[in-house]
Design an enzyme around this catalytic site. Structure first.
Site, PDB file in Angstrom:
ATOM      1  N   CYS A  87     -10.880  -2.842  -3.999  1.00 44.81           N
ATOM      2  CA  CYS A  87      -9.696  -4.052  -4.420  1.00 44.81           C
ATOM      3  C   CYS A  87     -10.536  -5.360  -4.833  1.00 44.81           C
ATOM      4  O   CYS A  87     -10.295  -6.005  -5.672  1.00 44.81           O
ATOM      5  CB  CYS A  87      -9.072  -4.207  -3.302  1.00 44.81           C
ATOM      6  SG  CYS A  87      -7.572  -3.278  -3.135  1.00 44.81           S
ATOM      7  N   GLU A 142      -3.084  -4.591  -2.893  1.00 49.32           N
ATOM      8  CA  GLU A 142      -3.965  -5.625  -3.787  1.00 49.32           C
ATOM      9  C   GLU A 142      -3.600  -4.891  -5.459  1.00 49.32           C
ATOM     10  O   GLU A 142      -3.250  -5.656  -6.351  1.00 49.32           O
ATOM     11  CB  GLU A 142      -4.905  -5.980  -3.514  1.00 49.32           C
ATOM     12  CG  GLU A 142      -5.278  -6.583  -2.177  1.00 49.32           C
ATOM     13  CD  GLU A 142      -5.380  -5.781  -1.073  1.00 49.32           C
ATOM     14  OE1 GLU A 142      -6.202  -6.078  -0.074  1.00 49.32           O
ATOM     15  OE2 GLU A 142      -5.010  -4.466  -1.216  1.00 49.32           O
ATOM     16  N   CYS A 176      -3.905   0.705  -2.629  1.00 50.43           N
ATOM     17  CA  CYS A 176      -3.775  -0.504  -1.721  1.00 50.43           C
ATOM     18  C   CYS A 176      -2.950  -1.462  -2.213  1.00 50.43           C
ATOM     19  O   CYS A 176      -2.630  -1.490  -3.623  1.00 50.43           O
ATOM     20  CB  CYS A 176      -5.178  -1.233  -1.822  1.00 50.43           C
ATOM     21  SG  CYS A 176      -6.484  -0.225  -1.002  1.00 50.43           S
ATOM     22  N   CYS A 217     -10.137  -4.539   0.430  1.00 52.24           N
ATOM     23  CA  CYS A 217     -11.253  -3.402   0.653  1.00 52.24           C
ATOM     24  C   CYS A 217     -12.366  -3.821  -0.479  1.00 52.24           C
ATOM     25  O   CYS A 217     -11.958  -4.453  -1.551  1.00 52.24           O
ATOM     26  CB  CYS A 217     -10.713  -2.001   0.681  1.00 52.24           C
ATOM     27  SG  CYS A 217     -10.222  -1.481  -0.957  1.00 52.24           S
ATOM     28  N   ASN A 268       0.547  -1.185  -0.128  1.00 50.36           N
ATOM     29  CA  ASN A 268      -0.009  -0.135   0.247  1.00 50.36           C
ATOM     30  C   ASN A 268       0.733   1.233   0.086  1.00 50.36           C
ATOM     31  O   ASN A 268       1.895   1.174   0.605  1.00 50.36           O
ATOM     32  CB  ASN A 268      -1.066  -0.204   1.084  1.00 50.36           C
ATOM     33  CG  ASN A 268      -0.558  -0.070   2.498  1.00 50.36           C
ATOM     34  OD1 ASN A 268       0.552  -0.885   2.479  1.00 50.36           O
ATOM     35  ND2 ASN A 268      -1.030   0.563   3.474  1.00 50.36           N
ATOM     36  N   ILE A 269       0.488   2.133  -0.681  1.00 50.97           N
ATOM     37  CA  ILE A 269       1.257   3.696  -0.976  1.00 50.97           C
ATOM     38  C   ILE A 269       0.257   4.606  -0.485  1.00 50.97           C
ATOM     39  O   ILE A 269      -0.757   4.732  -1.208  1.00 50.97           O
ATOM     40  CB  ILE A 269       1.655   3.500  -2.317  1.00 50.97           C
ATOM     41  CG1 ILE A 269       2.709   2.503  -2.423  1.00 50.97           C
ATOM     42  CG2 ILE A 269       2.577   5.048  -2.536  1.00 50.97           C
ATOM     43  CD1 ILE A 269       2.839   2.313  -3.954  1.00 50.97           C
TER      44      ILE A 269
END
Length: 134
Positions: A91, A57, A55, A88, A44-45
């Site tokens: 995603c 994923e 995210c 989430c 995640n960034i």
């Protein structure tokens, strides 16, 4: 089934270490196994403009798609090491775009503690490109 996903689990765990999370301090790592056996990982960034956050994923999936891979065979993810972290909603929607069958989603606490769920269990009644082609 554990042996089948050892490398995927390892890649997700390793990716978590690269997470950029100055706002939430909640690191997530993910890895996707693609149709040809290749594995792509991501973390995640976060961004000060929260809507620009990505995210783990989606980072992994977008890396795979940008290199010509189009079908996910399995996905692994690790977040909080005390409990299992689920993808989430956004995603889950992105995952549904790039699967042609019900895939395994491996939720990890550590390399020896994980559960495997079917995607249909975590995203029932999903909407995907298959629904547009009816």
């Amino acid at each position: 089934m554990k042996g089948e996903y050892d490398k995927l689990i390892e890649e997700a765990i390793n990716a978590r270490e690269f997470a950029y999370v100055p706002y939430s301090n909640f690191k997530v790592g993910a890895a996707v196994l693609m149709e040809d056996g290749s594995i792509y990982s991501g973390c995640n960034i976060e961004n000060a403009s929260f809507g620009a956050t990505n995210c783990a994923e989606r980072t992994a999936i977008f890396k795979a798609i940008s290199e010509g891979k189009k079908e996910i065979k399995a996905l692994a993810e690790i977040g909080d090491i005390e409990t299992y972290t689920m993808p989430c909603g956004i995603c889950r929607q992105v995952i549904s775009e790039f699967i042609s069958e019900d895939i395994d989603v491996i939720l990890i606490k550590n390399k020896n503690d994980f559960v495997i769920k079917k995607f249909s269990e975590i995203f029932p009644l999903s909407f995907s490109k298959k629904d547009l082609n009816k």
